[in-house]
Design a protein around this motif. Structure first.
Motif, PDB file in Angstrom:
ATOM      1  N   LEU A 183      23.168  96.478   8.864  1.00 46.69           N
ATOM      2  CA  LEU A 183      23.450  96.651  10.284  1.00 46.69           C
ATOM      3  C   LEU A 183      24.960  96.695  10.544  1.00 46.69           C
ATOM      4  O   LEU A 183      25.448  97.559  11.278  1.00 46.69           O
ATOM      5  CB  LEU A 183      22.804  95.535  11.109  1.00 46.69           C
ATOM      6  CG  LEU A 183      23.089  95.562  12.614  1.00 46.69           C
ATOM      7  CD1 LEU A 183      22.603  96.868  13.239  1.00 46.69           C
ATOM      8  CD2 LEU A 183      22.466  94.355  13.294  1.00 46.69           C
ATOM      9  N   ILE A 184      25.696  95.783   9.939  1.00 45.18           N
ATOM     10  CA  ILE A 184      27.156  95.757  10.115  1.00 45.18           C
ATOM     11  C   ILE A 184      27.773  97.072   9.656  1.00 45.18           C
ATOM     12  O   ILE A 184      28.613  97.661  10.350  1.00 45.18           O
ATOM     13  CB  ILE A 184      27.773  94.554   9.369  1.00 45.18           C
ATOM     14  CG1 ILE A 184      27.392  93.248  10.070  1.00 45.18           C
ATOM     15  CG2 ILE A 184      29.296  94.695   9.246  1.00 45.18           C
ATOM     16  CD1 ILE A 184      27.673  91.994   9.269  1.00 45.18           C
ATOM     17  N   LEU A 185      27.361  97.559   8.495  1.00 40.22           N
ATOM     18  CA  LEU A 185      27.896  98.829   7.987  1.00 40.22           C
ATOM     19  C   LEU A 185      27.504  99.992   8.896  1.00 40.22           C
ATOM     20  O   LEU A 185      28.309 100.896   9.145  1.00 40.22           O
ATOM     21  CB  LEU A 185      27.427  99.062   6.549  1.00 40.22           C
ATOM     22  CG  LEU A 185      28.010  98.089   5.516  1.00 40.22           C
ATOM     23  CD1 LEU A 185      27.327  98.293   4.169  1.00 40.22           C
ATOM     24  CD2 LEU A 185      29.513  98.232   5.403  1.00 40.22           C
ATOM     25  N   ALA A 186      26.277  99.973   9.412  1.00 39.42           N
ATOM     26  CA  ALA A 186      25.841 101.032  10.330  1.00 39.42           C
ATOM     27  C   ALA A 186      26.666 101.012  11.616  1.00 39.42           C
ATOM     28  O   ALA A 186      27.043 102.069  12.141  1.00 39.42           O
ATOM     29  CB  ALA A 186      24.350 100.877  10.639  1.00 39.42           C
ATOM     30  N   ILE A 187      26.958  99.828  12.119  1.00 40.96           N
ATOM     31  CA  ILE A 187      27.782  99.710  13.329  1.00 40.96           C
ATOM     32  C   ILE A 187      29.177 100.256  13.066  1.00 40.96           C
ATOM     33  O   ILE A 187      29.738 100.992  13.890  1.00 40.96           O
ATOM     34  CB  ILE A 187      27.849  98.241  13.812  1.00 40.96           C
ATOM     35  CG1 ILE A 187      26.489  97.803  14.357  1.00 40.96           C
ATOM     36  CG2 ILE A 187      28.944  98.063  14.867  1.00 40.96           C
ATOM     37  CD1 ILE A 187      26.366  96.307  14.580  1.00 40.96           C
ATOM     38  N   MET A 188      29.756  99.924  11.922  1.00 42.58           N
ATOM     39  CA  MET A 188      31.095 100.414  11.585  1.00 42.58           C
ATOM     40  C   MET A 188      31.117 101.941  11.491  1.00 42.58           C
ATOM     41  O   MET A 188      32.031 102.586  12.007  1.00 42.58           O
ATOM     42  CB  MET A 188      31.587  99.784  10.283  1.00 42.58           C
ATOM     43  CG  MET A 188      31.912  98.332  10.410  1.00 42.58           C
ATOM     44  SD  MET A 188      32.411  97.676   8.794  1.00 42.58           S
ATOM     45  CE  MET A 188      32.852  96.022   9.237  1.00 42.58           C
ATOM     46  N   ARG A 189      30.108 102.506  10.858  1.00 44.61           N
ATOM     47  CA  ARG A 189      30.038 103.976  10.755  1.00 44.61           C
ATOM     48  C   ARG A 189      29.865 104.601  12.134  1.00 44.61           C
ATOM     49  O   ARG A 189      30.519 105.591  12.476  1.00 44.61           O
ATOM     50  CB  ARG A 189      28.896 104.393   9.825  1.00 44.61           C
ATOM     51  CG  ARG A 189      29.199 104.186   8.345  1.00 44.61           C
ATOM     52  CD  ARG A 189      28.142 104.837   7.450  1.00 44.61           C
ATOM     53  NE  ARG A 189      26.811 104.276   7.637  1.00 44.61           N
ATOM     54  CZ  ARG A 189      26.345 103.192   7.010  1.00 44.61           C
ATOM     55  NH1 ARG A 189      27.084 102.564   6.132  1.00 44.61           N
ATOM     56  NH2 ARG A 189      25.116 102.766   7.250  1.00 44.61           N
ATOM     57  N   ALA A 190      28.984 104.029  12.943  1.00 45.98           N
ATOM     58  CA  ALA A 190      28.759 104.564  14.289  1.00 45.98           C
ATOM     59  C   ALA A 190      30.022 104.442  15.141  1.00 45.98           C
ATOM     60  O   ALA A 190      30.376 105.380  15.865  1.00 45.98           O
ATOM     61  CB  ALA A 190      27.591 103.831  14.958  1.00 45.98           C
ATOM     62  N   ASN A 191      30.712 103.317  15.042  1.00 45.50           N
ATOM     63  CA  ASN A 191      31.933 103.118  15.822  1.00 45.50           C
ATOM     64  C   ASN A 191      32.984 104.174  15.476  1.00 45.50           C
ATOM     65  O   ASN A 191      33.596 104.758  16.373  1.00 45.50           O
ATOM     66  CB  ASN A 191      32.492 101.715  15.581  1.00 45.50           C
ATOM     67  CG  ASN A 191      33.722 101.459  16.417  1.00 45.50           C
ATOM     68  OD1 ASN A 191      33.671 101.520  17.639  1.00 45.50           O
ATOM     69  ND2 ASN A 191      34.830 101.180  15.763  1.00 45.50           N
ATOM     70  N   SER A 192      33.168 104.442  14.205  1.00 40.73           N
ATOM     71  CA  SER A 192      34.141 105.459  13.795  1.00 40.73           C
ATOM     72  C   SER A 192      33.792 106.815  14.384  1.00 40.73           C
ATOM     73  O   SER A 192      34.655 107.536  14.897  1.00 40.73           O
ATOM     74  CB  SER A 192      34.193 105.572  12.269  1.00 40.73           C
ATOM     75  OG  SER A 192      34.645 104.379  11.706  1.00 40.73           O
ATOM     76  N   ARG A 193      32.531 107.147  14.341  1.00 44.66           N
ATOM     77  CA  ARG A 193      32.104 108.449  14.856  1.00 44.66           C
ATOM     78  C   ARG A 193      32.153 108.501  16.384  1.00 44.66           C
ATOM     79  O   ARG A 193      32.475 109.539  16.966  1.00 44.66           O
ATOM     80  CB  ARG A 193      30.718 108.782  14.331  1.00 44.66           C
ATOM     81  CG  ARG A 193      30.779 109.199  12.857  1.00 44.66           C
ATOM     82  CD  ARG A 193      29.458 109.026  12.141  1.00 44.66           C
ATOM     83  NE  ARG A 193      29.540 109.412  10.750  1.00 44.66           N
ATOM     84  CZ  ARG A 193      29.966 108.624   9.763  1.00 44.66           C
ATOM     85  NH1 ARG A 193      30.385 107.400  10.016  1.00 44.66           N
ATOM     86  NH2 ARG A 193      29.980 109.056   8.514  1.00 44.66           N
ATOM     87  N   LEU A 194      31.852 107.386  17.038  1.00 43.79           N
ATOM     88  CA  LEU A 194      31.971 107.332  18.494  1.00 43.79           C
ATOM     89  C   LEU A 194      33.414 107.568  18.935  1.00 43.79           C
ATOM     90  O   LEU A 194      33.670 108.298  19.898  1.00 43.79           O
ATOM     91  CB  LEU A 194      31.478 105.984  19.031  1.00 43.79           C
ATOM     92  CG  LEU A 194      29.977 105.797  19.124  1.00 43.79           C
ATOM     93  CD1 LEU A 194      29.641 104.343  19.408  1.00 43.79           C
ATOM     94  CD2 LEU A 194      29.397 106.696  20.206  1.00 43.79           C
TER      95      LEU A 194
END
Length: 154
Positions: A9-20
């Motif tokens: 979940l933490i890694l998914a949030i980091m990836r999503a944040n970068s793309r956002l």
């Protein structure tokens, strides 16, 4: 890939944040905004009353200095303004100008169809669950950061 759900979940949030952030920059560039500027404007818009730079920074979870720089730029451009703060002589309040409110509304006009397209394959229940989970994680992180600040001050 990690088998630990919280790590995933933490890694998914980091990836999503970068793309956002990247996509936010693309969407708002024609308006003269960046994701960082858009976040500051959003924090001003969502506040229940006028806030200081420090309060905006705390709301966003970023440094006061970064928000101060962005607010200074937006004030110089006529998007935001400083108002006297009756609670503190030196910490002025940050508010929209009329032009700033129009600019923020234009950003929302760009954001709405984009957000709708992102949500196409998600149910409202999934969105609500994700929002709750992120809120819990954010609260826990705030507790840890506050504990670290308290420890460092001692």
């Amino acid at each position: 890939m990690s088998s630990d759900p919280i790590t995933r979940l933490i890694l998914a949030i980091m990836r999503a944040n970068s793309r956002l952030i990247l996509r936010g920059d693309q969407l708002t560039a024609p308006l003269g905004l960046t994701s960082a500027r858009w976040q500051v404007l959003g924090s001003v818009a969502e506040a229940d009353s006028a806030r200081t730079v420090s309060e905006l920074a705390r709301d966003l979870g970023v440094s006061r200095q970064g928000v101060q720089r962005i607010c200074g730029e937006l004030v110089a451009e006529g998007t935001l303004a400083y108002q006297p703060n009756p609670r503190h002589k030196r910490a002025q309040l940050v508010v929209f100008t009329e032009e700033g409110r129009r600019l923020y509304d234009r950003a929302l006009d760009v954001q709405a169809p984009w957000a709708g397209s992102l949500a196409e394959n998600l149910t409202s229940e999934q969105i609500e669950s994700a929002t709750i989970a992120l809120g819990v994680l954010t609260s826990r992180l705030e507790e840890e950061l506050q504990a670290d600040r308290t420890t460092a001050a001692e």
